[in-house]
Design an enzyme around this catalytic site. Structure first.
Site, PDB file in Angstrom:
ATOM      1  N   ASN A  36       0.793  -1.913  -0.201  1.00 14.49           N
ATOM      2  CA  ASN A  36       0.099   0.557  -0.308  1.00 14.49           C
ATOM      3  C   ASN A  36       1.315   1.237   0.042  1.00 14.49           C
ATOM      4  O   ASN A  36       1.668   1.393   0.963  1.00 14.49           O
ATOM      5  CB  ASN A  36      -0.575   0.349   0.834  1.00 14.49           C
ATOM      6  CG  ASN A  36      -1.089   1.399   1.369  1.00 14.49           C
ATOM      7  OD1 ASN A  36      -1.464   2.377   0.368  1.00 14.49           O
ATOM      8  ND2 ASN A  36      -2.227   1.379   2.627  1.00 14.49           N
ATOM      9  N   LYS A  76       0.255   4.315  -0.682  1.00 15.75           N
ATOM     10  CA  LYS A  76      -0.374   5.100   0.186  1.00 15.75           C
ATOM     11  C   LYS A  76      -0.359   6.770  -0.300  1.00 15.75           C
ATOM     12  O   LYS A  76      -0.242   6.235  -1.710  1.00 15.75           O
ATOM     13  CB  LYS A  76       0.100   5.398   1.421  1.00 15.75           C
ATOM     14  CG  LYS A  76       0.072   4.314   2.676  1.00 15.75           C
ATOM     15  CD  LYS A  76      -0.258   4.688   3.958  1.00 15.75           C
ATOM     16  CE  LYS A  76      -0.228   3.212   4.610  1.00 15.75           C
ATOM     17  NZ  LYS A  76      -0.305   3.585   6.073  1.00 15.75           N
ATOM     18  N   HIS A 105      -9.607   1.447   4.120  1.00  9.50           N
ATOM     19  CA  HIS A 105      -8.623   1.640   5.073  1.00  9.50           C
ATOM     20  C   HIS A 105      -9.057   2.257   6.292  1.00  9.50           C
ATOM     21  O   HIS A 105      -9.571   3.293   6.329  1.00  9.50           O
ATOM     22  CB  HIS A 105      -7.503   2.049   3.581  1.00  9.50           C
ATOM     23  CG  HIS A 105      -6.274   1.754   4.452  1.00  9.50           C
ATOM     24  ND1 HIS A 105      -5.812   2.985   5.451  1.00  9.50           N
ATOM     25  CD2 HIS A 105      -5.217   0.924   4.661  1.00  9.50           C
ATOM     26  CE1 HIS A 105      -4.858   2.874   6.032  1.00  9.50           C
ATOM     27  NE2 HIS A 105      -4.336   1.228   5.903  1.00  9.50           N
ATOM     28  N   GLU A 158      -7.523   4.823   7.677  1.00  8.50           N
ATOM     29  CA  GLU A 158      -7.159   6.338   6.655  1.00  8.50           C
ATOM     30  C   GLU A 158      -7.753   7.469   6.550  1.00  8.50           C
ATOM     31  O   GLU A 158      -8.562   8.060   6.762  1.00  8.50           O
ATOM     32  CB  GLU A 158      -5.762   5.957   6.452  1.00  8.50           C
ATOM     33  CG  GLU A 158      -4.604   5.607   6.937  1.00  8.50           C
ATOM     34  CD  GLU A 158      -3.018   5.679   6.447  1.00  8.50           C
ATOM     35  OE1 GLU A 158      -3.071   5.431   5.320  1.00  8.50           O
ATOM     36  OE2 GLU A 158      -2.378   4.808   7.732  1.00  8.50           O
ATOM     37  N   GLU A 189      -6.261  -4.552  10.393  1.00  4.07           N
ATOM     38  CA  GLU A 189      -4.856  -3.823  10.652  1.00  4.07           C
ATOM     39  C   GLU A 189      -5.364  -3.082  11.494  1.00  4.07           C
ATOM     40  O   GLU A 189      -6.510  -2.037  11.985  1.00  4.07           O
ATOM     41  CB  GLU A 189      -5.152  -2.710   9.069  1.00  4.07           C
ATOM     42  CG  GLU A 189      -4.343  -3.314   7.827  1.00  4.07           C
ATOM     43  CD  GLU A 189      -4.151  -2.376   7.012  1.00  4.07           C
ATOM     44  OE1 GLU A 189      -3.223  -2.733   7.249  1.00  4.07           O
ATOM     45  OE2 GLU A 189      -4.594  -1.485   6.864  1.00  4.07           O
ATOM     46  N   GLY A 204       1.984   2.382  10.863  1.00  7.55           N
ATOM     47  CA  GLY A 204       2.597   3.690  10.631  1.00  7.55           C
ATOM     48  C   GLY A 204       3.213   3.615  11.769  1.00  7.55           C
ATOM     49  O   GLY A 204       4.165   4.484  12.167  1.00  7.55           O
ATOM     50  N   SER A 226       2.689  -2.434  10.347  1.00  5.59           N
ATOM     51  CA  SER A 226       3.822  -2.800  10.710  1.00  5.59           C
ATOM     52  C   SER A 226       5.070  -3.746  10.686  1.00  5.59           C
ATOM     53  O   SER A 226       4.859  -4.455  10.970  1.00  5.59           O
ATOM     54  CB  SER A 226       4.255  -2.006  11.998  1.00  5.59           C
ATOM     55  OG  SER A 226       3.936  -0.375  12.111  1.00  5.59           O
TER      56      SER A 226
HETATM   57  P1  PGA Z   1       2.352   0.266   7.695  1.00  3.74           P
HETATM   58  O1  PGA Z   1       0.779   0.357   7.006  1.00  3.74           O
HETATM   59  O2  PGA Z   1       3.097  -1.156   6.608  1.00  3.74           O
HETATM   60  O3  PGA Z   1       3.170   1.371   6.969  1.00  3.74           O
HETATM   61  O4  PGA Z   1       1.917  -0.190   8.767  1.00  3.74           O
HETATM   62  C1  PGA Z   1       0.025  -0.749   6.670  1.00  3.74           C
HETATM   63  C2  PGA Z   1      -1.566  -0.122   6.071  1.00  3.74           C
HETATM   64  O5  PGA Z   1      -1.399   0.979   6.533  1.00  3.74           O
HETATM   65  O6  PGA Z   1      -1.858  -0.644   4.601  1.00  3.74           O
END
Ligand code: PGA
Length: 248
Positions: free
Chosen positions: A9, A11, A95, A97, A166, A172, A210
């Protein structure tokens, strides 16, 4: 045996030059023993570019979001048929976010999954709890509620969906869920899916939050973890390639 699925991803990161360098590095370093499905979820303006960059590679194209509407006066939105035009194979829906920063609710997420399925695109439905919800003992109730909306709206097609667990506190942050913590939630999601579809054992449940080159193998060894949704580590070719190599 179902193959594991590793999805990067990106982003809101990338540029024409950076995307080209990243995909070329992935192609050049592709592990000879790789035995999983791989996709990259790229920002919409780069779908056409990355579609051609991944041509005839083992990498499928994914989008990061899709409109809950089919067409019409929805300024700024991108429809599932438009994504299909660019060879998109998977799309992230719900997601955290989008849920947290753009106010997407369970009903909208369920409609997005439905639009994707109708266009022949596999939705990757993201679910996950906040730290406060985990500390209050609500983790399973939250993810079950999020998944229930998608199951309810998509009925018999539900086996075509990929689910990504997630935990928001792990995204993150560098604080990965332990394999046991993730497995516990994945098992609950699998049981919920089994009540809705005879194909639940064959469905793919991804872990995200992560995931990196050093923790991927342990997470992916859990019985109900069928792949990963990888943010930060998917922007670094060596790290993403290590995760791909660990997925078997
Ligand atoms: P990350 O993000 O691996 O940077 O924690 C995962 C995601 O939001 O899909």
């Amino acid at each position: 045996m179902k193959k594991k699925l590793i999805v990067g991803n990106w982003k809101m990161n990338g540029s024409l030059a950076a995307n080209e360098a990243l995909v070329q590095a992935l192609r050049a370093g592709w592990p000879a023993a790789a035995d999983c499905d791989v996709a990259v979820a790229v920002p919409s303006p780069y779908l056409a570019q990355v579609q051609s960059l991944v041509d005839a590679s083992g990498i499928a194209l994914a989008a990061q979001d899709v409109s809950q509407h089919d067409a019409g006066a929805y300024t700024g939105e991108v429809s599932a048929p438009m994504l299909r035009d660019f060879g998109v194979r998977y799309v992230l829906v719900g997601h955290s976010e989008r849920r947290q920063l753009h106010g997407e609710g369970d009903a909208a997420v369920a409609e997005k999954a439905q639009r994707a399925l109708a266009a022949g695109i596999t939705p990757i439905v993201c679910v996950g709890e906040t730290l406060a919800e985990r500390e209050a003992g609500q983790t399973e109730a939250v993810v079950r509620r999020q998944l229930a909306a998608v199951v309810h709206r998509n009925g018999r097609c539900i086996s075509e969906v990929v689910v990504a667990y997630e935990p928001i506190w792990a995204i993150g942050t560098g604080h990965t869920a332990t394999p046991a913590q993730a497995q516990q939630v994945h098992a609950a999601l699998r049981a919920q899916l089994a009540a809705a579809s005879a194909h639940a054992p064959a469905m793919r449940l991804l872990y995200g939050g992560s995931m990196n080159a050093s923790n991927a193998a342990q997470l992916l060894a859990e019985p109900d973890i069928d792949g990963g949704l990888v943010g930060g580590a998917s922007l670094k070719a060596p790290d993403f390639l290590s995760i791909i190599a660990a997925a078997r």
